[in-house]
Design a protein around this motif. Structure first.
Motif, short mmCIF file in Angstrom:
data_model
loop_
_atom_site.label_atom_id
_atom_site.label_comp_id
_atom_site.label_asym_id
_atom_site.label_seq_id
_atom_site.Cartn_x
_atom_site.Cartn_y
_atom_site.Cartn_z
N GLY A 3 4.15 -9.79 -11.19
CA GLY A 3 2.79 -10.46 -11.38
C GLY A 3 1.93 -9.59 -10.44
N ARG A 4 1.11 -10.20 -9.93
CA ARG A 4 -0.09 -9.73 -9.05
C ARG A 4 0.57 -8.88 -7.93
NH1 ARG A 4 -2.58 -12.80 -5.89
NH2 ARG A 4 -4.82 -12.21 -6.15
N LEU A 5 -0.42 -8.04 -7.70
CA LEU A 5 -0.19 -7.31 -6.16
C LEU A 5 -0.48 -8.40 -5.25
CD1 LEU A 5 0.41 -4.61 -4.72
CD2 LEU A 5 -1.84 -4.33 -4.57
N VAL A 8 -1.13 -4.96 0.15
CA VAL A 8 -0.70 -3.66 0.51
C VAL A 8 -0.56 -3.82 2.07
CG1 VAL A 8 -1.30 -1.23 0.76
CG2 VAL A 8 -1.93 -2.72 -1.47
N ALA A 28 -15.22 -5.76 5.70
CA ALA A 28 -14.30 -6.79 4.98
C ALA A 28 -13.97 -8.18 5.76
CB ALA A 28 -12.82 -6.17 4.76
N LEU A 48 -9.51 -9.16 0.42
CA LEU A 48 -10.48 -8.27 -0.76
C LEU A 48 -10.65 -9.53 -1.71
CD1 LEU A 48 -8.88 -4.81 -0.57
CD2 LEU A 48 -10.56 -6.12 0.80
N PRO A 49 -11.99 -9.19 -2.48
CA PRO A 49 -11.97 -10.13 -3.91
C PRO A 49 -10.70 -10.45 -4.57
CG PRO A 49 -13.75 -8.47 -3.41
CD PRO A 49 -12.76 -8.23 -2.64
N ASN A 50 -9.96 -9.23 -4.76
CA ASN A 50 -8.72 -9.33 -5.62
C ASN A 50 -7.39 -9.41 -5.15
OD1 ASN A 50 -9.26 -6.75 -5.13
ND2 ASN A 50 -8.34 -6.10 -7.03
N THR A 51 -7.25 -9.12 -3.70
CA THR A 51 -5.93 -9.02 -3.21
C THR A 51 -6.00 -9.16 -1.91
OG1 THR A 51 -3.94 -7.92 -3.50
CG2 THR A 51 -5.82 -6.37 -3.37
N ILE A 53 -5.18 -6.86 2.03
CA ILE A 53 -4.44 -6.02 3.08
C ILE A 53 -3.83 -6.88 4.08
CG2 ILE A 53 -4.91 -3.95 4.52
CD1 ILE A 53 -5.89 -3.41 1.55
N MET A 80 4.31 -2.54 -0.40
CA MET A 80 3.11 -3.13 -1.27
C MET A 80 3.98 -4.47 -1.86
SD MET A 80 2.69 -0.64 -4.32
CE MET A 80 4.13 0.08 -5.09
N PHE A 82 4.57 -7.37 -4.53
CA PHE A 82 4.29 -7.75 -5.97
C PHE A 82 4.94 -9.36 -5.95
CE2 PHE A 82 5.34 -3.28 -7.44
CZ PHE A 82 4.02 -3.06 -7.34
#
Lengths: 134, 134
Positions: A3-5, A8, A28, A48-51, A53, A80, A82
């Motif tokens: 699915g989503r990351l 990282v 950030a 971050l807005p979508n994932t 670090i 990374m 998932f």
């Protein structure tokens, strides 16, 4: 299946400097550091807005990222992650297709308090992949 | 300053095998391959729900990822790409804080048809960072 990351992960040789760089230079949103003694790392999540670090810094003498930093003194992208819905079903499918799961093969509880597994980099284009059940 | 993680790029030694693995074993949505002769790579984007994976395979004799694959024959995570609103403002801020921009320092047009720049890994914890203006 994947699915989503989720994140990282970056192994860093100087956690304070890396935090300052992501916060000030890259602008950030950085969360407070958290020690994960069961995993031998101190982690800092950056939203971050979508994932995310995940900065990784060795904790204790047996840290699993010490060897990585010895080989990569400047640091580097370590893995990374998932998301999967069912980590046991994902593991069993991957194993049936020949992929190797690291360690005992049983999920452990990761930095988010959820079950995680790591897959062998040699089976995935040299990339260390973490699977996290969400 | 940095926004979404646009993609994580993975250099792979066997593009067909990597595509099959992400499509079948990992069950992800894989787009058709596209040749990028200006960048010396063939790229395949993989759509995750929140970001993308970019598989990179050398195209032509001068491919910038040939050296990476020579050093990492199994492949590996090559770079990550952050979105920025204004790539020239981002570049100037980073340069003023001592970060090095690769190449001429002028944005080029990347695989998405948008201006991109790469930052020196030694200045960013050993990570090659691409900035893409969105």
């Amino acid at each position: 299946m994947i699915g989503r990351l989720n994140h990282v992960a970056i192994a860093v040789p100087d956690l304070q400097a890396a935090v300052a760089q992501y916060e000030n230079t890259l602008g950030a949103k950085v969360r407070p550091a958290q020690d994960e003694p069961d995993h031998g790392v101190t982690v800092v999540f950056i939203d971050l807005p979508n994932t995310k670090i995940e900065l990784l810094y060795p904790l204790g003498d047996d840290s699993p990222i010490k060897g990585f930093l010895d080989k990569n003194p400047s640091g580097g992208i370590h893995h990374m992650c998932f998301e999967v819905e069912d980590i046991l079903a994902a593991r069993d499918k991957l194993k049936s297709e020949g992929a190797r799961v690291l360690g005992s093969g049983e999920p452990r509880i990761g930095a988010h308090g959820k079950p995680v597994l790591f897959l062998h980099p040699k089976d995935f284009n040299g990339c260390l992949i973490e699977l996290e059940q969400v």
